[in-house]
Scaffold this active site. Structure first.
Site, PDB file in Angstrom:
ATOM      1  N   ARG A   1      -8.618  11.034  -7.299  1.00  0.00           N
ATOM      2  CA  ARG A   1      -9.681  10.308  -6.600  1.00  0.00           C
ATOM      3  C   ARG A   1     -11.003  11.063  -6.677  1.00  0.00           C
ATOM      4  O   ARG A   1     -12.075  10.465  -6.741  1.00  0.00           O
ATOM      5  CB  ARG A   1      -9.280  10.104  -5.130  1.00  0.00           C
ATOM      6  CG  ARG A   1     -10.289   9.357  -4.288  1.00  0.00           C
ATOM      7  CD  ARG A   1      -9.903   9.439  -2.824  1.00  0.00           C
ATOM      8  NE  ARG A   1      -8.645   8.784  -2.575  1.00  0.00           N
ATOM      9  CZ  ARG A   1      -8.517   7.518  -2.160  1.00  0.00           C
ATOM     10  NH1 ARG A   1      -9.593   6.778  -1.980  1.00  0.00           N
ATOM     11  NH2 ARG A   1      -7.339   7.001  -1.915  1.00  0.00           N
TER      12      ARG A   1
ATOM     13  N   GLU B   1      -1.282   4.576  -8.540  1.00  0.00           N
ATOM     14  CA  GLU B   1      -0.830   5.515  -7.526  1.00  0.00           C
ATOM     15  C   GLU B   1       0.388   6.264  -8.069  1.00  0.00           C
ATOM     16  O   GLU B   1       1.333   5.654  -8.594  1.00  0.00           O
ATOM     17  CB  GLU B   1      -0.434   4.741  -6.273  1.00  0.00           C
ATOM     18  CG  GLU B   1      -0.415   5.574  -5.019  1.00  0.00           C
ATOM     19  CD  GLU B   1      -1.735   5.533  -4.273  1.00  0.00           C
ATOM     20  OE1 GLU B   1      -1.822   6.170  -3.215  1.00  0.00           O
ATOM     21  OE2 GLU B   1      -2.676   4.871  -4.739  1.00  0.00           O
TER      22      GLU B   1
ATOM     23  N   LYS C   1       0.862  -1.183   0.000  1.00  0.00           N
ATOM     24  CA  LYS C   1       0.000   0.000   0.000  1.00  0.00           C
ATOM     25  C   LYS C   1       0.895   1.229   0.000  1.00  0.00           C
ATOM     26  O   LYS C   1       1.580   1.508   0.977  1.00  0.00           O
ATOM     27  CB  LYS C   1      -0.928   0.022   1.217  1.00  0.00           C
ATOM     28  CG  LYS C   1      -1.938   1.150   1.109  1.00  0.00           C
ATOM     29  CD  LYS C   1      -2.902   1.187   2.255  1.00  0.00           C
ATOM     30  CE  LYS C   1      -4.022   2.185   1.962  1.00  0.00           C
ATOM     31  NZ  LYS C   1      -3.554   3.479   1.440  1.00  0.00           N
TER      32      LYS C   1
ATOM     33  N   ARG D   1     -17.034   0.532  -1.332  1.00  0.00           N
ATOM     34  CA  ARG D   1     -16.091   0.208  -0.265  1.00  0.00           C
ATOM     35  C   ARG D   1     -16.583  -1.079   0.405  1.00  0.00           C
ATOM     36  O   ARG D   1     -17.354  -1.059   1.347  1.00  0.00           O
ATOM     37  CB  ARG D   1     -16.006   1.341   0.758  1.00  0.00           C
ATOM     38  CG  ARG D   1     -14.892   1.169   1.786  1.00  0.00           C
ATOM     39  CD  ARG D   1     -14.991   2.217   2.880  1.00  0.00           C
ATOM     40  NE  ARG D   1     -14.886   3.576   2.404  1.00  0.00           N
ATOM     41  CZ  ARG D   1     -13.738   4.208   2.164  1.00  0.00           C
ATOM     42  NH1 ARG D   1     -12.597   3.586   2.355  1.00  0.00           N
ATOM     43  NH2 ARG D   1     -13.741   5.459   1.738  1.00  0.00           N
TER      44      ARG D   1
ATOM     45  N   LYS E   1      -7.461  -2.766   3.449  1.00  0.00           N
ATOM     46  CA  LYS E   1      -6.172  -2.105   3.648  1.00  0.00           C
ATOM     47  C   LYS E   1      -5.634  -2.395   5.054  1.00  0.00           C
ATOM     48  O   LYS E   1      -6.354  -2.296   6.041  1.00  0.00           O
ATOM     49  CB  LYS E   1      -6.285  -0.601   3.412  1.00  0.00           C
ATOM     50  CG  LYS E   1      -7.380   0.102   4.193  1.00  0.00           C
ATOM     51  CD  LYS E   1      -7.540   1.540   3.725  1.00  0.00           C
ATOM     52  CE  LYS E   1      -8.716   2.226   4.428  1.00  0.00           C
ATOM     53  NZ  LYS E   1      -8.933   3.592   3.920  1.00  0.00           N
TER      54      LYS E   1
ATOM     55  N   ARG F   1      -3.870   8.658  -5.500  1.00  0.00           N
ATOM     56  CA  ARG F   1      -4.604   7.775  -6.406  1.00  0.00           C
ATOM     57  C   ARG F   1      -4.777   8.462  -7.754  1.00  0.00           C
ATOM     58  O   ARG F   1      -5.154   9.639  -7.826  1.00  0.00           O
ATOM     59  CB  ARG F   1      -5.973   7.463  -5.783  1.00  0.00           C
ATOM     60  CG  ARG F   1      -6.805   6.407  -6.519  1.00  0.00           C
ATOM     61  CD  ARG F   1      -6.378   5.025  -6.151  1.00  0.00           C
ATOM     62  NE  ARG F   1      -7.292   4.011  -6.691  1.00  0.00           N
ATOM     63  CZ  ARG F   1      -8.295   3.476  -6.001  1.00  0.00           C
ATOM     64  NH1 ARG F   1      -8.530   3.865  -4.755  1.00  0.00           N
ATOM     65  NH2 ARG F   1      -9.030   2.531  -6.550  1.00  0.00           N
TER      66      ARG F   1
END
Length: 363
Positions: free
Chosen positions: A82, A111, A62, A222, A228, A67
């Site tokens: 994002r 990313e 991560k 989500r 994460k 983003r």
């Protein structure tokens, strides 16, 4: 309907299609090049819980960057944040990396991140200096170059992939852009996952993304398909004031003003948070703070600096907004420490140590 709404970018055309054409009208919505869609999101979790069932999962580092959703049509590239803002002009490195991919039509998820010369990441705030810049781009690029890492592929050369399993999307991505993938591991073994997480932390990254290899790309969602795993720091801070809540929190003191001990016996404010508070804790907190009230200013109740609260944070950032020149990123309440007096709270020096630890690697 939700999927069509995310692809259309607005519920209005979906509602019209539903009324006039029914299910067939909704099904007609698809990805459109140069029209961004809401990104798939992840929810927080614990590695132990996720990997205890032995099921194989895909693990990525991560990265604490920004983003980016990248669209390409022939020689034209557009890059969206994002929030779906177009930042193409600010990120020439990402444009060049995209044009080097052997394809003519692409929608990619990834990313953008600023890395030091040794490959370790700069703090998030440093990366964000590059976003939204409209002038002196070449100078900015030389001073703070960006790298791009791709972790998903939504469309390639006329074929939408969002309904394909993640494993297939990754296989396609690895074929066309093998050098742009973040470190990845496919495993069902908890110990292997722990070692991979440790390697991510050692490299200076935020943690891991743990993904179901059979999952579809759920734009704007989500859910449990992407989890994460992040490193969290905790600080014991003192509540200096609180603001009255609104909406569902009407009548409760909600947004906490947080401070660390200063060298003169006082407290230095570092930020605010209303996250992590249950209804039960909101009620208790309101009663406790009103019992310590010193004065009010508008919707803010100032209190005697007595209550210590354990705060989880992902990072300490530079900030001119607060007297210490620092602020807390993603601060949330873990618990009140009724066993601690205010004099036992963390000092501003401890916060500075945490801040400086983010810069221990040489530039």
């Amino acid at each position: 309907v939700r999927r069509a709404t995310m692809l259309a970018g607005s519920p209005v055309p979906v509602a019209v299609a539903a009324l006039t054409e029914g299910a067939a009208g909704i099904a007609a919505f698809h990805l459109t090049l140069m029209q961004p869609v809401q990104p798939m999101l992840a929810q927080p979790g614990e590695l132990q819980d996720l990997m205890s069932d032995g099921q194989v999962r895909l693990l990525d580092y991560k990265l604490d960057g920004a983003r980016v959703q990248i669209h390409r049509l022939m020689d034209e590239v557009r890059i969206y944040t994002r929030q779906l803002h177009d930042v193409t002009k600010s990120l020439p490195e990402v444009v060049e990396a995209t044009l080097a991919i052997p394809a003519e039509q692409l929608i990619l998820d990834g990313e953008a991140i600023a890395l030091r010369s040794d490959g370790s990441p700069h703090p998030f705030q440093t990366t964000m200096r590059r976003f939204g810049r409209r002038s002196n781009i070449d100078e900015q690029r030389e001073a703070l170059p960006l790298s791009v890492f791709l972790f998903d592929c939504l469309h390639v050369d006329g074929i939408d992939l969002i309904d394909q399993p993640l494993r297939e999307r990754i296989e396609i991505l690895d074929r066309i852009a093998p050098s742009l993938s973040p470190p990845r591991l496919e495993t069902g073994d908890l110990e292997a996952a722990k070692r991979f997480l440790a390697s991510a932390f050692e490299a200076g990254h935020e943690g891991l993304m743990v993904k179901d290899p059979q999952s579809r790309y759920a734009a704007g969602s989500r859910g449990a398909d992407w989890i994460k795993i992040k490193q969290v720091h905790t600080l014991d801070l003192v509540v200096l004031a609180a603001e009255w809540g609104s909406g569902r929190r009407q009548g409760w003191l909600s947004n906490l003003h947080l401070g660390a001990r200063s060298g003169d016996g006082g407290f230095v404010m570092l930020g605010k948070t209303f996250k992590g508070l249950t209804d039960e804790l909101l009620q208790w907190q309101t009663d406790q703070l009103l019992g310590r009230e010193t004065h009010r200013e508008s919707h803010t109740v100032f209190v005697k600096p007595e209550l210590v609260v354990e705060i989880a944070v992902n990072e300490v950032q530079r900030s001119p907004q607060y007297p210490a020149g620092m602020a807390l990123r993603f601060a949330r309440v873990k618990a009140y420490r009724e066993d601690k007096a205010a004099r036992e709270a963390d000092s501003i020096d401890r916060v500075r140590e945490l801040f400086q630890a983010q810069f221990t690697k040489s530039e």
